[in-house]
Design a protein around this motif. Structure first.
Motif: not given
Length: 469
Positions: A93, A115, A177
């Motif tokens: 996130s 990520q 996200t």
């Protein structure tokens, strides 16, 4: 402090909402992972970077994934799957939000690195399902999670263009996200905590760090060499650095009590044959994956098509769907025809497709068809090798063998994309525009991809002779 011994307990039955939360999380992760491919030409234009630098945007995520994949399950067993999953999702996130506000390439790359830990979500989800459901029900739940992660890849391919064009490219990272954050909160609320499993071995952190450094140095080296940013002495120093890091990693893995990647497995013919073939297949496919969106985006006044990011996603969509289907077909084909026969078929299809595309690339549908054929060939080939290797090694080595192939697969795709980016970067400035690759660069890229795929045929023949001997 000694670790407490956890007594076996019956799995707690979890409801459909908990499984649904894991599935939605997998869907959002697959979406975030796949938005880069159709939007890569737009990102290069917006950030003012070369094709070789642009290839790093997707590859940094893959590199992190290659490092996280072998240790995610170990972390989940040691500390509890739910605890580690939530921690990794916090990192993902943060990376997605960072990419959502990134003003330049370095910030975006750092966001992509964060990520990349999303790769660990699937094995951790499997741990939670196995611990909280009976064996029969867990298989269906695992299938649902995998299917939704694959479906997320299709969703990301579709939505990247509309979001980037109607809002901005930053939003194509931010919106998935937000979904990841919401799904993680649902998992925290609905999924029970799973007890850790005691282990007498430490996590191989030196191996993790050395492999990360080796891969990053190698990828950055390809970019700087392709852009001509380094003098010959700098190239030599960077080469020595990569060799030193790789040598150090091998030395650490050979001595570690619980290595990140058990290199002793490579001594087994079935294992190293599968690794080499997987690496070659995925390198060719990585080149295809990078080259096609680039040619779609090149100005129609030259040798490209000048289509929007949204249309690029639509042209790539059939290949994404076929690639998802091919993973299930590969296992069936391996059982019926044998892994080697499937690899030969895939190599012939990919080589013929790419060499034909080097000569015939005047219509967008030709590129879309090439993606479909290449995705199918790579999917069935690598899955057949994975299935064949899993049954060729002893049962206790299945996890180690399959993790080696997963890491090899990721590294091959990343290397192929980086090589393709270097070829296009070297050919920039001689085509229709000063900042666009020339047609000759694309022809070179397609030809090299075809020749790399054809190498699989030679490797199959050589390894077959070794097996007979």
């Amino acid at each position: 402090m000694s670790e407490a011994v956890i007594s076996p307990v019956r799995p707690a039955r979890i409801g459909k909402l908990a499984i649904g939360a894991l599935g939605i999380l997998a869907l959002a992760l697959g979406t975030l992972q796949s938005v880069v491919e159709p939007a890569l030409p737009l990102l290069q234009e917006e950030l003012g970077v070369s094709a070789a630098e642009g290839a790093l945007i997707g590859n940094t995520l893959l590199i992190t994934g290659a490092v996280v994949a072998p240790v995610a399950g170990k972390l989940g067993d040691r500390y509890g799957g739910k605890r580690v999953l939530v921690g990794l999702m916090a990192v993902v996130s943060a990376g997605g939000l960072l990419a959502g506000i990134a003003p330049n390439l370095p910030v975006l790359l750092f966001g992509q690195i964060l990520q990349g830990v999303m790769v660990g979500a699937l094995p951790l989800s499997f741990i939670l399902v196995r611990k909280n459901l009976p064996a029969g029900e867990s298989q269906g739940a695992i299938g649902l999670v995998v299917a939704l992660f694959t479906g997320g890849g299709i969703v990301g391919t579709l939505i990247a263009g509309p979001i980037a064009e109607s809002l901005s490219w930053q939003w194509m990272f931010a919106l998935p996200t937000f979904a990841i954050i919401a799904a993680t909160l649902a998992v925290v609320r609905l999924m029970p905590h799973d007890p850790p499993i005691g282990s007498g071995h430490r996590i191989d952190w030196p191996g993790v760090l050395l492999l990360s450094g080796t891969l990053l140095a190698f990828m950055v080296g390809l970019v700087t060499v392709a852009n001509g940013d380094l003098p010959p002495l700098g190239v030599g120093v960077l080469t020595l650095l990569v060799v030193a890091l790789a040598t150090g990693w091998v030395a650490v893995e050979r001595r570690a009590a619980a290595p990140m990647v058990d290199l002793r497995m490579l001594a087994k013919p079935a294992m190293w044959h599968a690794c080499v073939l997987t690496f070659v297949i995925t390198t060719a496919f990585g080149m295809v994956t990078f080259l096609l969106p680039q040619m779609f985006s090149v100005s129609a006044d030259g040798h490209g098509f000048g289509i929007s990011t949204t249309d690029i996603g639509l042209y790539l969509l059939p290949g994404a769907v076929v690639g998802a289907v091919s993973d299930s077909v590969g296992g069936v084909a391996a059982r019926r025809f044998g892994p080697r026969a499937v690899v030969v078929m895939g190599a012939v299809v990919t080589a013929a497709t790419m060499l034909t595309l080097a000569s015939v690339h005047s219509a967008a549908w030709q590129l879309a068809l090439a993606k479909v054929l290449a995705a199918f060939a790579a999917g069935v080939g690598t899955t057949a090798l994975l299935a064949g290797t899993a049954t060729a090694v002893e049962a206790r080595d299945t996890g180690i063998a399959t993790s080696l192939l997963v890491v090899t697969r990721v590294i091959g795709v990343a290397l192929g994309a980086q090589v393709a980016g270097a070829i296009l970067a070297a050919g920039a400035g001689t085509g229709a525009g000063a900042d666009q690759p020339s047609e000759a660069a694309f022809v070179t890229g397609f030809t090299v991809a075809g020749l790399v795929a054809a190498t699989s045929l030679l490797l199959v023949r050589v390894t077959k002779k070794e097996v007979r001997a």
